[in-house]
Design a protein around this motif. Structure first.
Motif, short mmCIF file in Angstrom:
data_model
loop_
_atom_site.label_atom_id
_atom_site.label_comp_id
_atom_site.label_asym_id
_atom_site.label_seq_id
_atom_site.Cartn_x
_atom_site.Cartn_y
_atom_site.Cartn_z
N TYR A 1 -2.95 5.79 9.08
CA TYR A 1 -3.30 6.18 7.72
C TYR A 1 -2.10 6.81 7.03
O TYR A 1 -1.24 7.40 7.67
N ALA B 1 0.83 -1.21 0.00
CA ALA B 1 0.00 0.00 0.00
C ALA B 1 0.86 1.25 0.00
O ALA B 1 0.60 2.21 -0.73
N ARG C 1 -2.64 10.95 1.10
CA ARG C 1 -2.25 11.10 -0.30
C ARG C 1 -2.18 12.58 -0.68
O ARG C 1 -2.73 13.45 -0.01
N THR D 1 -6.93 12.77 0.12
CA THR D 1 -7.55 11.57 0.66
C THR D 1 -6.54 10.82 1.52
O THR D 1 -5.34 11.14 1.52
N THR E 1 -5.39 6.75 3.03
CA THR E 1 -5.51 5.31 2.89
C THR E 1 -5.11 4.64 4.19
O THR E 1 -4.06 4.95 4.75
#
Length: 336
Positions: free
Chosen positions: A135, A47, A138, A142, A144
């Motif tokens: 987290y 990720a 980005r 946002t 991820t």
């Protein structure tokens, strides 16, 4: 301390009013007292590689944000790891040591790791306490989710730090794993189970309920919880920390329970039950960590109910702190 090449770790705190003693609609509604299995793998490399690829050539491909609440004992290993990553020195440190460590974080970091850490407290409005989740933010605004494995998230945070190995040294990894498992199961898991078994359909007092309404289960769970506190008190009678002269990830797990218990969760226990102050070695140990500069912020203390707000009123997510036989004012005792 941050600079142009630093990775910024923030701790987002949900409002303390989200947690209430036996809240209307049931404790399960909060999604807080029944820890769920992690939905995301601990290893976030794939990720993070995808996010980093979006900022090719940028030394800071993504800031990391830790979403957690100081009311949650599960959150404290990750919170402490983030603060240690930011330069906080725990153990036999002084305030000057902490300042020097924080000031030198970026300059001391290996050139290959451009990651240094700071911890910002950010109030996030919401109706529920957040799950403990790391987290990656980005570039488009946002974020991820990287990992929600609260039991091991502190180790992941430390991996990104120039201070890697401070709380999870490889030489002690097996012993830390063993103690973390005991703390997470017999203290944190049992504590949540006690709270869940306190829930009942009527308003009768716990000590007047019969066995069919859960009192037997409640008593058995409390025996497990206090037996483990006694076991840790015995360990700490011979050592300043659980595994020697320096704190480890296991100490961060244990401290989260001790810090949140007296002011909050002991309200789910019968009045005569013991407090942390009744375990002399645990109490000295908890106070020593609590007083470490930079480890517990004033915002944490206010959220938990240990310091008043600017208007002089205390946040009391579980109501007034439970009666403690050995001290007149448990808040003052923690802050002494």
């Amino acid at each position: 301390m941050t600079n142009a090449t630093s990775t910024d770790v923030s701790v987002s705190f949900e409002p303390a009013s989200s947690a209430r003693k036996l809240p209307a609609g049931g404790t399960g509604r909060l999604g807080f007292f029944e820890p769920a299995a992690p939905a995301l793998p601990l290893n976030p490399d794939d990720a993070l590689a995808d996010i980093a690829a979006e900022s090719a050539g940028n030394a800071q491909p993504y800031p990391l944000v830790l979403s957690a609440s100081p009311l949650d004992p599960r959150a404290w290993p990750a919170i402490i790891a983030a603060r240690v990553a930011g330069g906080v020195t725990i153990g036999s440190s002084t305030a000057d040591d902490v300042e020097r460590s924080a000031a030198s974080t970026a300059s001391d970091a290996p050139a290959s790791s451009a990651n240094s850490f700071t911890v910002d407290t950010i109030d996030v409005n919401g109706d529920e306490l957040p799950d403990v989740t790391l987290y990656a933010a980005r570039a488009d605004g946002t974020r991820t989710a990287v990992s929600d494995d609260w039991a091991r998230l502190s180790r992941l945070i430390e991996r990104f730090s120039p201070h890697a190995g401070t709380l999870y040294p490889s030489a002690l990894a097996r012993d830390i794993d063993r103690l973390d498992a005991i703390i997470d199961q017999d203290l944190i898991g049992t504590l949540f189970a006690v709270i869940a078994s306190s829930e009942h359909p009527h308003d009768e007092r716990l000590d007047r309920r019969d066995f069919l309404h859960g009192a037997q289960q409640h008593a058995a769970l409390r025996r497990v919880f206090y037996a483990r506190l006694g076991w840790f008190d015995d360990i700490l009678s011979r050592s300043p920390y659980l595994l020697g002269s320096q704190p480890t990830d296991a100490d961060a797990h244990l401290f989260g329970v001790l810090l949140t218990f007296d002011i909050g969760y002991r309200n789910a226990f019968p009045v005569p039950d013991a407090a942390v102050v009744d375990y002399p070695h645990l109490w000295e140990y908890a106070k020593r960590l609590y007083a470490t500069p930079g480890l517990v912020s004033d915002d944490d203390r206010r959220t938990i109910g240990l310091l008043p707000d600017t208007d002089g009123a205390y946040t009391q997510p579980w109501g007034e702190p439970a009666f403690t036989e050995t001290v007149d004012d448990i808040r003052a005792a923690w802050n002494a």
